[in-house]
Design a protein around this motif. Structure first.
Motif: not given
Length: 97
Positions: A47-68
Motif C-alpha cells: 500500500w502506497v497511499s494509505a500507509r498500511r504496509g504490506v498485505e497478502r490477499l488470495a485473488t485480484l478480486g480480493d485486492v480490488l475489494e480491499r482497495a475500495a
C-alpha cells in the motif's frame, strides 16, 4: 488494464501491477494506491497511499475489494474553505515631536 469502479490495475510486467485511483489525474503521484505482485498462489499488495504496509490477499478480486475499502477510509484531500484570519485596524504611524 482492468478497471473496477474508479480503480485501475495497470500492468507493470507479467505478474505485477500498479493499482491506481482513476478519479485522480494519472500524472498526479497520489493516483497510485498500491503495487501488486503475484506471489505463488496469492498476491502481495504494497500500500502506497494509505500507509498500511504490506498485505497478502488470495485473488485480484480480493485486492480490488480491499482497495475500495482503503480508499473509502482516506479523507478527501480537496480544497477546503480558507481559515479566517482576524482583521485588526492598522496602527497609525507614530508622529515625531
Amino acid at each position: 488494464m482492468k478497471t473496477v469502479h474508479q480503480l485501475e490495475l495497470v500492468p507493470l510486467g507479467n505478474d505485477a501491477w500498479r493499482l491506481c485511483d482513476g478519479n485522480v489525474e494519472a500524472t498526479d503521484a497520489t493516483s497510485v494506491v498500491a503495487y501488486v505482485e503475484r506471489r505463488g498462489v496469492g498476491y502481495e499488495v504494497v500500500w502506497v497511499s494509505a500507509r498500511r504496509g504490506v498485505e497478502r490477499l488470495a485473488t485480484l478480486g480480493d485486492v480490488l475489494e480491499r482497495a475500495a475499502e482503503v480508499l473509502a477510509d482516506i479523507p478527501p484531500s480537496g480544497a477546503t474553505r480558507p481559515i479566517e484570519i482576524p482583521h485588526f485596524a492598522p496602527v497609525p504611524p507614530a508622529i515625531a515631536v
